[in-house]
Design a protein around this motif. Structure first.
Motif, PDB file in Angstrom:
ATOM      1  N   GLU A  43       0.952  -1.092  -0.128  1.00  0.00           N
ATOM      2  CA  GLU A  43       0.038  -0.044   0.163  1.00  0.00           C
ATOM      3  C   GLU A  43       0.850   1.229   0.029  1.00  0.00           C
ATOM      4  N   PRO A  99      -3.687  18.158   2.276  1.00  0.00           N
ATOM      5  CA  PRO A  99      -4.297  17.105   2.888  1.00  0.00           C
ATOM      6  C   PRO A  99      -5.706  17.295   3.391  1.00  0.00           C
ATOM      7  N   ALA A 100      -6.534  16.289   3.002  1.00  0.00           N
ATOM      8  CA  ALA A 100      -8.046  16.281   3.604  1.00  0.00           C
ATOM      9  C   ALA A 100      -8.060  15.979   5.179  1.00  0.00           C
ATOM     10  N   VAL A 101      -7.021  15.336   5.919  1.00  0.00           N
ATOM     11  CA  VAL A 101      -7.198  15.177   7.001  1.00  0.00           C
ATOM     12  C   VAL A 101      -6.149  15.853   7.809  1.00  0.00           C
ATOM     13  N   ASP A 105      -1.635  11.486   6.823  1.00  0.00           N
ATOM     14  CA  ASP A 105      -2.456  10.765   6.434  1.00  0.00           C
ATOM     15  C   ASP A 105      -2.858  10.736   4.758  1.00  0.00           C
ATOM     16  N   ARG A 106      -2.923   9.477   4.053  1.00  0.00           N
ATOM     17  CA  ARG A 106      -2.821   9.366   2.759  1.00  0.00           C
ATOM     18  C   ARG A 106      -4.241  10.222   1.932  1.00  0.00           C
ATOM     19  N   ARG A 107      -4.871  10.927   2.547  1.00  0.00           N
ATOM     20  CA  ARG A 107      -5.970  11.361   1.782  1.00  0.00           C
ATOM     21  C   ARG A 107      -5.574  12.999   1.551  1.00  0.00           C
ATOM     22  N   TYR A 108      -4.810  12.955   0.471  1.00  0.00           N
ATOM     23  CA  TYR A 108      -4.369  14.225  -0.084  1.00  0.00           C
ATOM     24  C   TYR A 108      -5.127  14.443  -1.378  1.00  0.00           C
ATOM     25  N   ASN A 109      -5.327  15.716  -1.483  1.00  0.00           N
ATOM     26  CA  ASN A 109      -6.438  16.080  -2.770  1.00  0.00           C
ATOM     27  C   ASN A 109      -5.463  15.994  -4.200  1.00  0.00           C
ATOM     28  N   TRP A 111      -2.002  15.055  -6.112  1.00  0.00           N
ATOM     29  CA  TRP A 111      -0.853  13.987  -6.577  1.00  0.00           C
ATOM     30  C   TRP A 111      -0.205  14.146  -7.692  1.00  0.00           C
TER      31      TRP A 111
END
Length: 121
Positions: A43, A99-101, A105-109, A111
């Motif tokens: 991952e 980052p969204a969080v 955390d992997r939730r970036y807008n 990439w």
């Protein structure tokens, strides 16, 4: 819309060094610039992040003391200096921003497309 382009990947020997660059166009880095990586069959995992205003840095335990993240004053480029490379560092390295969080955390807008780093033993 911010677009990110990575460069600097390649082949290195164990113990060697590489420097990755990530350049933003269409805007600047938003709140944080970060590096993630994804090895074969694995991952995507956090590597390092840097605050846009604070310059505060975050690192994964696996790279602390070996990798250094930095940015330019215009917040249009983020760099990853990688020293004492290990075969386990072999992965596609991705740049991210907004980052969204939180920064780790992997939730970036946004990439980039990624750049391959291969470390031989």
């Amino acid at each position: 819309q911010v677009q990110l382009v990575e460069s600097g990947g390649g082949l290195a020997q164990a113990g060697g060094s590489l420097r990755l660059s990530c350049v933003a166009s269409g805007g600047t880095f938003v709140r944080y610039g970060a590096w993630f990586r994804q090895g074969p069959g694995m991952e995507r995992e956090f590597v390092a992040a840097i605050g846009r205003v604070s310059g505060y840095t975050y690192y994964a335990d696996s790279v602390k003391g070996r990798f250094t993240i930095s940015k330019d004053n215009a917040n249009t480029a983020v760099y990853l200096e990688m020293n004492n490379l290990e075969p386990e560092d072999t992965a596609v390295y991705y740049c991210a921003t907004d980052p969204a969080v939180g920064p780790m955390d992997r939730r970036y807008n946004y990439w980039g497309q990624g750049t391959q780093v291969t470390v031989s033993s």
